[in-house]
Design a protein around this motif. Structure first.
Motif, PDB file in Angstrom:
ATOM      1  N   ALA A  37     -32.148  27.323 -38.779  1.00  0.00           N
ATOM      2  CA  ALA A  37     -32.429  28.026 -37.738  1.00  0.00           C
ATOM      3  C   ALA A  37     -30.890  28.796 -37.427  1.00  0.00           C
ATOM      4  O   ALA A  37     -29.982  28.360 -37.676  1.00  0.00           O
ATOM      5  CB  ALA A  37     -32.960  27.392 -36.402  1.00  0.00           C
ATOM      6  N   ARG A  55     -38.340  25.894 -42.181  1.00  0.00           N
ATOM      7  CA  ARG A  55     -37.166  25.550 -41.750  1.00  0.00           C
ATOM      8  C   ARG A  55     -36.676  24.326 -42.881  1.00  0.00           C
ATOM      9  O   ARG A  55     -35.398  24.267 -43.048  1.00  0.00           O
ATOM     10  CB  ARG A  55     -37.011  24.945 -40.561  1.00  0.00           C
ATOM     11  CG  ARG A  55     -37.453  26.086 -39.483  1.00  0.00           C
ATOM     12  CD  ARG A  55     -37.252  25.607 -37.987  1.00  0.00           C
ATOM     13  NE  ARG A  55     -37.921  26.463 -36.987  1.00  0.00           N
ATOM     14  CZ  ARG A  55     -37.532  27.644 -36.745  1.00  0.00           C
ATOM     15  NH1 ARG A  55     -36.546  28.023 -37.322  1.00  0.00           N
ATOM     16  NH2 ARG A  55     -38.214  28.158 -35.728  1.00  0.00           N
ATOM     17  N   HIS A  80     -36.006  18.562 -33.406  1.00  0.00           N
ATOM     18  CA  HIS A  80     -34.981  19.255 -34.382  1.00  0.00           C
ATOM     19  C   HIS A  80     -33.642  18.356 -33.864  1.00  0.00           C
ATOM     20  O   HIS A  80     -33.323  18.274 -33.131  1.00  0.00           O
ATOM     21  CB  HIS A  80     -34.790  20.490 -33.805  1.00  0.00           C
ATOM     22  CG  HIS A  80     -33.706  21.566 -34.630  1.00  0.00           C
ATOM     23  ND1 HIS A  80     -34.235  21.836 -36.060  1.00  0.00           N
ATOM     24  CD2 HIS A  80     -32.604  21.947 -34.317  1.00  0.00           C
ATOM     25  CE1 HIS A  80     -33.251  22.706 -36.219  1.00  0.00           C
ATOM     26  NE2 HIS A  80     -32.244  22.678 -35.615  1.00  0.00           N
ATOM     27  N   GLU A 139     -40.601  37.523 -33.251  1.00  0.00           N
ATOM     28  CA  GLU A 139     -40.749  36.227 -33.608  1.00  0.00           C
ATOM     29  C   GLU A 139     -41.837  36.018 -34.768  1.00  0.00           C
ATOM     30  O   GLU A 139     -42.002  35.539 -35.738  1.00  0.00           O
ATOM     31  CB  GLU A 139     -40.322  35.028 -32.940  1.00  0.00           C
ATOM     32  CG  GLU A 139     -39.138  34.765 -32.187  1.00  0.00           C
ATOM     33  CD  GLU A 139     -38.722  33.508 -31.392  1.00  0.00           C
ATOM     34  OE1 GLU A 139     -39.713  33.060 -30.989  1.00  0.00           O
ATOM     35  OE2 GLU A 139     -37.443  33.534 -31.245  1.00  0.00           O
ATOM     36  N   THR A 160     -42.051  23.681 -33.317  1.00  0.00           N
ATOM     37  CA  THR A 160     -40.797  22.632 -33.405  1.00  0.00           C
ATOM     38  C   THR A 160     -41.282  21.340 -32.577  1.00  0.00           C
ATOM     39  O   THR A 160     -41.364  21.674 -31.521  1.00  0.00           O
ATOM     40  CB  THR A 160     -39.703  23.211 -33.337  1.00  0.00           C
ATOM     41  OG1 THR A 160     -39.371  24.131 -34.234  1.00  0.00           O
ATOM     42  CG2 THR A 160     -38.739  22.025 -33.538  1.00  0.00           C
ATOM     43  N   ASP A 186     -27.606  29.627 -32.247  1.00  0.00           N
ATOM     44  CA  ASP A 186     -28.293  29.390 -30.896  1.00  0.00           C
ATOM     45  C   ASP A 186     -26.926  29.503 -29.939  1.00  0.00           C
ATOM     46  O   ASP A 186     -26.165  28.583 -29.938  1.00  0.00           O
ATOM     47  CB  ASP A 186     -29.168  28.119 -30.894  1.00  0.00           C
ATOM     48  CG  ASP A 186     -30.169  27.818 -31.800  1.00  0.00           C
ATOM     49  OD1 ASP A 186     -30.752  29.368 -32.179  1.00  0.00           O
ATOM     50  OD2 ASP A 186     -30.575  26.972 -31.986  1.00  0.00           O
ATOM     51  N   LEU A 210     -33.860  31.414 -37.906  1.00  0.00           N
ATOM     52  CA  LEU A 210     -34.153  32.105 -39.103  1.00  0.00           C
ATOM     53  C   LEU A 210     -34.479  33.866 -38.698  1.00  0.00           C
ATOM     54  O   LEU A 210     -34.624  34.696 -39.758  1.00  0.00           O
ATOM     55  CB  LEU A 210     -35.576  31.638 -39.689  1.00  0.00           C
ATOM     56  CG  LEU A 210     -35.335  30.048 -40.363  1.00  0.00           C
ATOM     57  CD1 LEU A 210     -36.978  29.799 -40.769  1.00  0.00           C
ATOM     58  CD2 LEU A 210     -34.336  30.227 -41.436  1.00  0.00           C
ATOM     59  N   ALA A 211     -34.368  33.998 -37.581  1.00  0.00           N
ATOM     60  CA  ALA A 211     -34.244  35.627 -37.016  1.00  0.00           C
ATOM     61  C   ALA A 211     -33.351  36.059 -37.966  1.00  0.00           C
ATOM     62  O   ALA A 211     -33.294  37.405 -38.078  1.00  0.00           O
ATOM     63  CB  ALA A 211     -34.191  35.566 -35.559  1.00  0.00           C
TER      64      ALA A 211
HETATM   65  C1  LIG Z   1     -35.660  24.470 -34.593  1.00  0.00           C
HETATM   66  C2  LIG Z   1     -36.142  25.455 -33.780  1.00  0.00           C
HETATM   67  O1  LIG Z   1     -37.169  25.534 -33.814  1.00  0.00           O
HETATM   68  N1  LIG Z   1     -35.434  26.394 -33.515  1.00  0.00           N
HETATM   69  C3  LIG Z   1     -35.983  27.796 -32.685  1.00  0.00           C
HETATM   70  C4  LIG Z   1     -35.755  27.436 -31.308  1.00  0.00           C
HETATM   71  O2  LIG Z   1     -36.114  28.536 -30.535  1.00  0.00           O
HETATM   72  C5  LIG Z   1     -35.197  29.822 -30.660  1.00  0.00           C
HETATM   73  C6  LIG Z   1     -34.124  29.142 -31.452  1.00  0.00           C
HETATM   74  O3  LIG Z   1     -34.173  27.908 -31.011  1.00  0.00           O
HETATM   75  C7  LIG Z   1     -34.159  29.543 -32.727  1.00  0.00           C
HETATM   76  O4  LIG Z   1     -33.197  29.165 -33.428  1.00  0.00           O
HETATM   77  C8  LIG Z   1     -35.475  28.940 -33.413  1.00  0.00           C
HETATM   78  O5  LIG Z   1     -36.621  29.827 -33.586  1.00  0.00           O
HETATM   79  C9  LIG Z   1     -36.566  30.998 -34.165  1.00  0.00           C
HETATM   80  C10 LIG Z   1     -37.994  31.636 -34.328  1.00  0.00           C
HETATM   81  C11 LIG Z   1     -35.571  31.431 -35.232  1.00  0.00           C
HETATM   82  O6  LIG Z   1     -35.457  30.356 -35.896  1.00  0.00           O
HETATM   83  O7  LIG Z   1     -35.118  32.107 -35.171  1.00  0.00           O
END
Ligand SMILES: CC(=O)N[C@H]1[C@@H]2OC[C@@H](O2)[C@@H](O)[C@@H]1O[C@H](C)C(=O)O
Ligand SMILES: Nc1ncnc2c1ncn2[C@@H]1O[C@H](COP(=O)(O)OP(=O)(O)OP(=O)(O)O)[C@@H](O)[C@H]1O
Length: 378
Positions: free
Chosen positions: A130, A119, A87, A307, A84, A171, A132-133
């Motif tokens: 995000a 994304r 964002h 991840e 990234t 987050d 995306l986990a």
């Molecule tokens: C925009 C971006 O890169 N977000 C990441 C970041 O790193 C951790 C957290 O913030 C998570 O929201 C995301 O990554 C992981 C892989 C996700 O999307 O789950």
């Protein structure tokens, strides 16, 4: 099929790779972890781009580095979450997100089709793109006995809460980002992380600094929400601690407590932890004062590789025409297939789109027909 998942997270400490054997069995995805590793993230690719020329060079440099890593592994498809670069979140909405690591360079290095830029589609559909986990976690924890939360302690920390009320993900704020930034400043760049929580363990929480940090409006925002190092960075620490004199150890102890408290506030039930922060005993101890924390390894997914396995899963879903976001988690208007496909050496041959919606994820070796041993003759 075998998918090679790639990501370099917000900490920019490594290019994480995971190889997964993935298959569909009706509504269940089987994910067999084959191997995972972290490869050094090239130093020169950590610079912030200042011009379109810099950005172009960085995009290609990361694509090339990812390609070199992926070429060491065998698979049928590469899925890259990339790096990234920016964002953009404003007023609780994500306006755009930029993932670097040009897929053409990965396709060129491996000869394999590459799915990347996962994304953007979710953001275009009104989501945060995000965490995306949430896609992996929602499927993985769907059958969990009672409420459970997956917590990833990367540069930024994120949670996915799965309970009978549904799936919520966001987050929570800093994971290791502020700890790394503080260590870099306080040691004049000699150390970039509080390895094993060494400083934090020697320090005491500074109540005033903690109050100032907890006053950040981000923590009170409702989910879905996302953040990044655009907000939680070195300049942020300078602003918050302006006019204060705090010992290095106390600073680290305070940031560790901040990270643990804000992450714990987003959790419910059993907490399944992953990410580099799980290697920091000071952070883990602080978290355990608030929640029942278990490493994701106990449930079959290595904390270091989760991840990259997520990237592999997202690629697999898209390859099969399946939605790869969870709208309640990211805030998107609906389920969407994610990513862009770059052909490999051969013209892409996608399978027929799956017709059954996916509802669960099994981790581990999928039973083979011959596992029962030779069939007895009668
Ligand atoms: C925009 C971006 O890169 N977000 C990441 C970041 O790193 C951790 C957290 O913030 C998570 O929201 C995301 O990554 C992981 C892989 C996700 O999307 O789950
Ligand atoms: N032994 C350790 N002691 C303390 N901290 C550690 C240790 N090992 C790793 N870390 C922390 O973990 C961070 C890397 O974690 P991880 O690789 O999960 O983050 P990331 O994937 O880059 O971030 P994100 O998930 O936000 O994209 C390092 O920057 C460091 O702060």
């Amino acid at each position: 099929m075998r998918v090679i998942g790639l990501i370099s997270g917000t900490s920019m400490d490594a290019i994480d790779v995971a190889v997964a054997e993935l298959s569909l069995d009706g509504p269940t995805v089987h994910l067999e972890p084959v191997e995972h590793a972290g490869h050094p993230f090239p130093e020169h690719l950590r610079e912030q781009p200042n011009s379109a020329a810099d950005l172009c060079a960085l995009d290609i440099g990361i694509g090339r580095a990812f390609g070199e890593v992926a070429a060491r592994y065998r698979g049928d498809l590469v899925a890259s979450l990339g790096q990234t670069a920016h964002h953009e979140v404003e007023g609780g909405r994500c306006l755009g997100t930029l993932q670097l690591g040009r897929p053409a360079w990965i396709a060129e290095a491996t000869g394999l089709p590459v799915i990347s830029d996962f994304r953007s589609r979710d953001v275009a559909a009104g989501g945060h793109g995000a965490p995306l986990a949430s896609t992996l976690d929602a499927l993985w924890l769907a059958d969990f006995d009672g409420p459970a939360t997956a917590l990833n302690l990367g540069g930024i920390a994120n949670v996915t809460k799965v309970s009978p009320e549904g799936v919520i993900a966001f987050d929570t704020g800093p994971g290791n980002a502020l700890l790394d930034a503080a260590m870099t400043v306080l040691t004049g760049g000699r150390r970039t992380q509080d390895t094993d929580g060494e400083f934090a363990r020697r320090g005491r929480v500074d109540a005033e600094l903690l109050d100032r940090l907890l006053a950040d409006p981000y923590y009170a925002l409702p989910a879905p929400k996302s953040t990044g190092k655009e907000h939680f960075n070195r300049a942020y620490l300078d602003r918050v601690a302006d006019g204060m004199t705090v010992q290095a150890e106390d600073f680290l102890a305070t940031l560790t407590e901040l990270t643990a408290r804000t992450a714990a506030a987003g959790c419910e039930g059993v907490v399944i932890g992953s990410g580099g922060g799980m290697r920091n005993p000071a952070l883990v101890e602080s978290l355990r004062r608030h929640v029942d924390l278990r490493p994701s390894d106990e449930f079959g997914l290595p904390a270091d590789g989760k991840e990259a396995y997520l990237a592999a899963l997202l690629g697999f879903l898209t390859w099969h025409g399946l939605p790869a976001n969870v709208p309640s988690a990211t805030g998107a208007a609906g389920p969407r297939p994610l990513g862009s496909i770059t052909p490999g050496r051969f013209p892409p041959r996608l399978p027929e789109p799956a017709v059954t919606a996916v509802r669960g994820l099994r981790i581990g070796r999928r039973p083979r027909p011959w596992d029962g041993g030779p069939r007895a003759r009668t």
